[in-house]
Design a protein around this motif. Structure first.
Motif, PDB file in Angstrom:
ATOM      1  N   UNK A  19       0.854  -1.198   0.000  1.00  0.00           N
ATOM      2  CA  UNK A  19       0.000   0.000   0.000  1.00  0.00           C
ATOM      3  C   UNK A  19       0.886   1.242   0.000  1.00  0.00           C
ATOM      4  N   UNK A  20       0.393   2.279  -0.649  1.00  0.00           N
ATOM      5  CA  UNK A  20       1.165   3.524  -0.742  1.00  0.00           C
ATOM      6  C   UNK A  20       1.335   4.123   0.653  1.00  0.00           C
ATOM      7  N   UNK A  21       2.518   4.621   0.914  1.00  0.00           N
ATOM      8  CA  UNK A  21       2.780   5.233   2.205  1.00  0.00           C
ATOM      9  C   UNK A  21       2.162   6.630   2.238  1.00  0.00           C
ATOM     10  N   UNK A  22       1.665   7.046   3.377  1.00  0.00           N
ATOM     11  CA  UNK A  22       1.119   8.411   3.441  1.00  0.00           C
ATOM     12  C   UNK A  22       2.224   9.436   3.241  1.00  0.00           C
ATOM     13  N   UNK A  23       1.839  10.576   2.756  1.00  0.00           N
ATOM     14  CA  UNK A  23       2.806  11.648   2.498  1.00  0.00           C
ATOM     15  C   UNK A  23       3.420  12.099   3.826  1.00  0.00           C
ATOM     16  N   UNK A  24       4.709  12.406   3.813  1.00  0.00           N
ATOM     17  CA  UNK A  24       5.324  12.878   5.056  1.00  0.00           C
ATOM     18  C   UNK A  24       4.712  14.225   5.476  1.00  0.00           C
TER      19      UNK A  24
END
Length: 63
Positions: A54-59
């Motif tokens: 799954x795509x990591x959330x934006x920092x």
């Protein structure tokens, strides 16, 4: 002048046993390879890609 000592029968017998064991192991490995035993990899040409994580959330951006 010393002559080389003859190989004793137990040493010769042990050496032959080791060689025979290695030959038997090699023969079993060749037989298993030829029969295809243990090959769990499907031999089809269709490529199934691995699922992507799954795509990591934006920092976080600090303002």
């Amino acid at each position: 002048m010393k002559l080389r000592p003859k190989l004793s029968t137990p040493v010769l017998r042990k050496g032959l046993a080791v060689v025979a064991g290695l030959a038997a192991t090699f023969a079993i490995a060749v037989a298993l390879h030829a029969s295809g035993a243990g090959a769990e990899i499907p031999r089809n040409s269709q490529h199934i890609p691995c699922p992507q994580p799954a795509a990591l959330p934006a920092p976080p951006t600090w303002t």
